[in-house]
Write a protein that holds these residues in place. Sequence first.
Motif, mmCIF file in Angstrom:
data_model
loop_
_atom_site.group_PDB
_atom_site.id
_atom_site.type_symbol
_atom_site.label_atom_id
_atom_site.label_comp_id
_atom_site.label_asym_id
_atom_site.label_seq_id
_atom_site.Cartn_x
_atom_site.Cartn_y
_atom_site.Cartn_z
ATOM 1 N N ASN A 95 0.571 -1.335 0.249
ATOM 2 C CA ASN A 95 -0.027 0.336 0.203
ATOM 3 C C ASN A 95 1.022 1.564 -0.119
ATOM 4 O O ASN A 95 0.586 1.886 -0.181
ATOM 5 C CB ASN A 95 -0.430 -0.091 1.305
ATOM 6 C CG ASN A 95 -2.200 -0.835 0.736
ATOM 7 O OD1 ASN A 95 -2.255 -1.011 -0.659
ATOM 8 N ND2 ASN A 95 -2.903 -1.260 1.975
ATOM 9 N N LEU A 96 1.663 1.473 0.995
ATOM 10 C CA LEU A 96 3.341 2.224 1.002
ATOM 11 C C LEU A 96 3.354 2.648 -0.798
ATOM 12 O O LEU A 96 3.213 3.771 -1.183
ATOM 13 C CB LEU A 96 3.918 2.078 1.382
ATOM 14 C CG LEU A 96 3.912 2.630 3.107
ATOM 15 C CD1 LEU A 96 4.712 1.953 4.270
ATOM 16 C CD2 LEU A 96 3.983 4.236 3.529
ATOM 17 N N ASN A 97 3.726 1.273 -1.370
ATOM 18 C CA ASN A 97 4.271 1.275 -2.777
ATOM 19 C C ASN A 97 3.168 2.340 -3.737
ATOM 20 O O ASN A 97 4.001 3.519 -4.398
ATOM 21 C CB ASN A 97 4.517 0.156 -3.626
ATOM 22 C CG ASN A 97 5.256 -0.240 -4.505
ATOM 23 O OD1 ASN A 97 6.883 0.486 -4.142
ATOM 24 N ND2 ASN A 97 4.946 0.077 -5.712
ATOM 25 N N LYS A 98 2.376 2.158 -3.493
ATOM 26 C CA LYS A 98 0.996 2.040 -4.229
ATOM 27 C C LYS A 98 1.265 4.035 -3.951
ATOM 28 O O LYS A 98 0.736 4.797 -5.132
ATOM 29 C CB LYS A 98 -0.438 1.737 -4.265
ATOM 30 C CG LYS A 98 -0.306 0.309 -4.970
ATOM 31 C CD LYS A 98 -1.960 -0.564 -4.717
ATOM 32 C CE LYS A 98 -2.887 0.129 -5.528
ATOM 33 N NZ LYS A 98 -3.320 -0.499 -5.404
ATOM 34 N N GLN A 99 1.034 4.529 -2.601
ATOM 35 C CA GLN A 99 1.328 5.246 -2.520
ATOM 36 C C GLN A 99 1.959 6.577 -3.405
ATOM 37 O O GLN A 99 1.921 7.498 -3.331
ATOM 38 C CB GLN A 99 0.549 5.842 -1.087
ATOM 39 C CG GLN A 99 0.500 7.249 -0.781
ATOM 40 C CD GLN A 99 1.154 7.584 1.099
ATOM 41 O OE1 GLN A 99 0.912 6.750 2.003
ATOM 42 N NE2 GLN A 99 0.932 8.599 1.409
ATOM 43 N N TYR A 100 3.292 6.136 -2.822
ATOM 44 C CA TYR A 100 4.613 7.139 -2.915
ATOM 45 C C TYR A 100 4.685 6.684 -4.634
ATOM 46 O O TYR A 100 5.252 8.092 -5.615
ATOM 47 C CB TYR A 100 5.905 5.814 -2.573
ATOM 48 C CG TYR A 100 5.841 6.763 -1.235
ATOM 49 C CD1 TYR A 100 7.651 7.297 -0.989
ATOM 50 C CD2 TYR A 100 4.996 6.051 -0.208
ATOM 51 C CE1 TYR A 100 7.243 8.291 0.257
ATOM 52 C CE2 TYR A 100 5.481 7.311 0.861
ATOM 53 C CZ TYR A 100 6.962 7.574 1.256
ATOM 54 O OH TYR A 100 6.419 8.413 2.436
ATOM 55 N N PHE A 101 4.102 5.387 -5.361
ATOM 56 C CA PHE A 101 4.537 6.114 -7.014
ATOM 57 C C PHE A 101 3.511 6.134 -7.494
ATOM 58 O O PHE A 101 3.156 6.204 -9.290
ATOM 59 C CB PHE A 101 5.129 4.233 -7.338
ATOM 60 C CG PHE A 101 6.629 4.027 -6.986
ATOM 61 C CD1 PHE A 101 7.344 3.714 -7.973
ATOM 62 C CD2 PHE A 101 6.796 3.856 -5.524
ATOM 63 C CE1 PHE A 101 9.083 3.683 -7.350
ATOM 64 C CE2 PHE A 101 7.980 3.345 -5.863
ATOM 65 C CZ PHE A 101 9.107 3.158 -6.695
ATOM 66 N N GLY A 102 1.996 5.986 -6.995
ATOM 67 C CA GLY A 102 1.195 6.798 -7.935
ATOM 68 C C GLY A 102 0.467 6.167 -8.487
ATOM 69 O O GLY A 102 0.780 5.000 -8.979
ATOM 70 N N GLU A 103 -0.495 7.044 -9.435
ATOM 71 C CA GLU A 103 -1.233 5.486 -10.556
ATOM 72 C C GLU A 103 -0.998 5.505 -11.435
ATOM 73 O O GLU A 103 -1.141 4.816 -12.539
ATOM 74 C CB GLU A 103 -2.524 6.954 -10.778
ATOM 75 C CG GLU A 103 -3.572 6.942 -9.692
ATOM 76 C CD GLU A 103 -4.497 7.978 -10.203
ATOM 77 O OE1 GLU A 103 -4.748 8.346 -11.267
ATOM 78 O OE2 GLU A 103 -5.643 8.211 -9.074
ATOM 79 N N ASP A 104 0.141 6.227 -12.480
ATOM 80 C CA ASP A 104 0.614 5.479 -13.310
ATOM 81 C C ASP A 104 1.988 4.745 -12.925
ATOM 82 O O ASP A 104 2.486 4.667 -14.397
ATOM 83 C CB ASP A 104 1.386 7.499 -13.945
ATOM 84 C CG ASP A 104 1.187 8.189 -14.768
ATOM 85 O OD1 ASP A 104 -0.635 7.569 -14.996
ATOM 86 O OD2 ASP A 104 0.972 9.225 -14.820
ATOM 87 N N MET A 105 1.914 4.041 -12.270
ATOM 88 C CA MET A 105 3.229 2.694 -12.622
ATOM 89 C C MET A 105 1.894 2.232 -11.595
ATOM 90 O O MET A 105 1.179 1.665 -10.993
ATOM 91 C CB MET A 105 3.543 3.614 -10.697
ATOM 92 C CG MET A 105 5.000 2.045 -10.101
ATOM 93 S SD MET A 105 5.862 1.422 -11.685
ATOM 94 C CE MET A 105 6.856 2.706 -11.669
#
Length: 604
Positions: free
Chosen positions: A491-501
């Motif tokens: 979940n942290l990874n998703k938050q930091y890298f955002g929707e384009d990742m």
Amino acid sequence: MQDRLPKRDEVALELTWRLEDIYDDEKKWEEDFNKIAELADKIASFRGKLSESAQNLFDVFAVSEELEHVLDRVYGYAHMREDQDTANSKYQSLHQRAMSAYVGAGEKTAFMNPEILQISDEQLNKFYAECKGLNKYKRAIGEIRRLKDHMLSSEMEELLASAAEVQGASQKAYGMLSNADLKFPTVKDGKGEDVALSDGRFVPIQMSKDRELRKNAFEAYYGRYEEFKNTWAAMYDGEIKGRIFEAKARKYNSAFEKAVDGNDVSPAVCDSLFESIHDNMDKMHRYVSLRKKLLGVDELHMYDVYVAMLADYDMKVSYEEAKELSLKALAPLGEDYLDVVKEAYENRWIDVIENEGKRGGAYSGGCYDIHPYMLLNYNDTLNDVFTLVHEMGHSMHTWYSNKAQNILDANYKIFVAEVASTTNEVLLYHYMKDHAQNAQEKAFIINHFLDSFKGTMFRQTMFEEFERKTCEMAEAGTPLTAEALYEVYYNLNKQYFGEDMISDPQIGWEWCRIPHFYYNFYVYQYATSFAAAVAIADRILKEGAPAVEQYKKFLSSGCTQDPVSLLKIAGVDLTTKAPIDAALKVFGEAISEMESIVGNRSVQ
């Protein structure tokens, strides 16, 4: 890449570190090893007597200083010998013996701090007046008394000291599993050919232009970690429980509070970092969007994070070329600085390339009485050039501090440990960008700088959030299962890298491979240090000699002041958010510069 890794005895001598500078005969190591118990016993003979006289207090510190010298050599030699080939049973044994001796000495000398705390301020000042030599240890004594509220009785301090080896078991197990026992399969590249995968080769493969190879390596690498997910979780849980145990024993509100207090830093510094990063997350997402655009992919995956955004350009730099580049880039720091760097290159302070069983990654270590050493796994990439100057920065910080301070005052706090290393990196970036042969090379170097921001300011802060969250979970009684740790990290990874990742499911197991999670809340200091380094390098390049002089004073100061005060010597004030916000502004400006160079085209 080579078909296989060389064995240790196949590596060219000039590419290995010369540990004989510490002990040219291992019989001398044994002699020093035996001295550890003798000196610890000598210190123990002062038990109950430290408050009797100034002379007693001076004598016990004098012996303690001698013990520090011996422990430094014995342990430093043993752990570096093991790191060069972790499967070597002889050096495994040497390291284990050194660790046991270290713990044993800690048990015998544990009475010192409680007794020093029992001396009144009035009596202590009288001692300083009576024994001028005692003033040499004033800083060390002051550091002990700073933590007075968290010191225990002599008996309890002995008990905690004896538990140190047990608490280090998780880190030891992690190192053995990840460096010596964990083996990776071969993977197919885009042509269907086999490529050997190892821990040291994983990131270089992730930097490959062969996307099929990157994908296959990514999935195989993290799949291997997932196979041992419960073991990794058990080791990490043991690490966290050890921190919580000691924090409770020392009457701290949390393990994090204890960790930062040990560095004489306020938790508010880390909280400010989180706030600044979250406020500037749009810049990280903008970087991800630029990466997706320049790679020209419909979907950006986690195995696209390390490859250069300029997919049609590459830069290979041999170790010899890297040394020359480093000397040119670090020239603003003066000839005296460069002379020591040259000595490191000429006199084998560096273990350069990967071999079978060698510890992964890179570090600077060594002994106070000899000189710093550096471990690398050099693979001819641009990243390896920056790693070389990074570790050289650590080594130079150590060299300056050791020359200016006694062994008790030379060991600078972790909080400032990454400043000198990253200052070197920023200086290298500016030199290479300014001397780029063409726009494409310039963009490639900016790409590296952007990746450094991503990897240091953002990634390390994400690591710190993971460490903070999971420790808080454990403190609240939530079990740290493999699945629970996966969920937090993913979940942290998703938050930091955002929707384009696309956050591929395998990335949730990345926490298993991060050795810094066993370093007791170390990683946020990479981010604060990076921000400080950006400011220091800017001053050096703009102001010249006055800024260099202040910087070298900082390098020479060891731990003689609290870390935030030390950074003020070099012109950086981390009591405010200003340095973090300023560094993130530079990140945004570098993104704009990259966009202006490459225009709107997608580079295949």
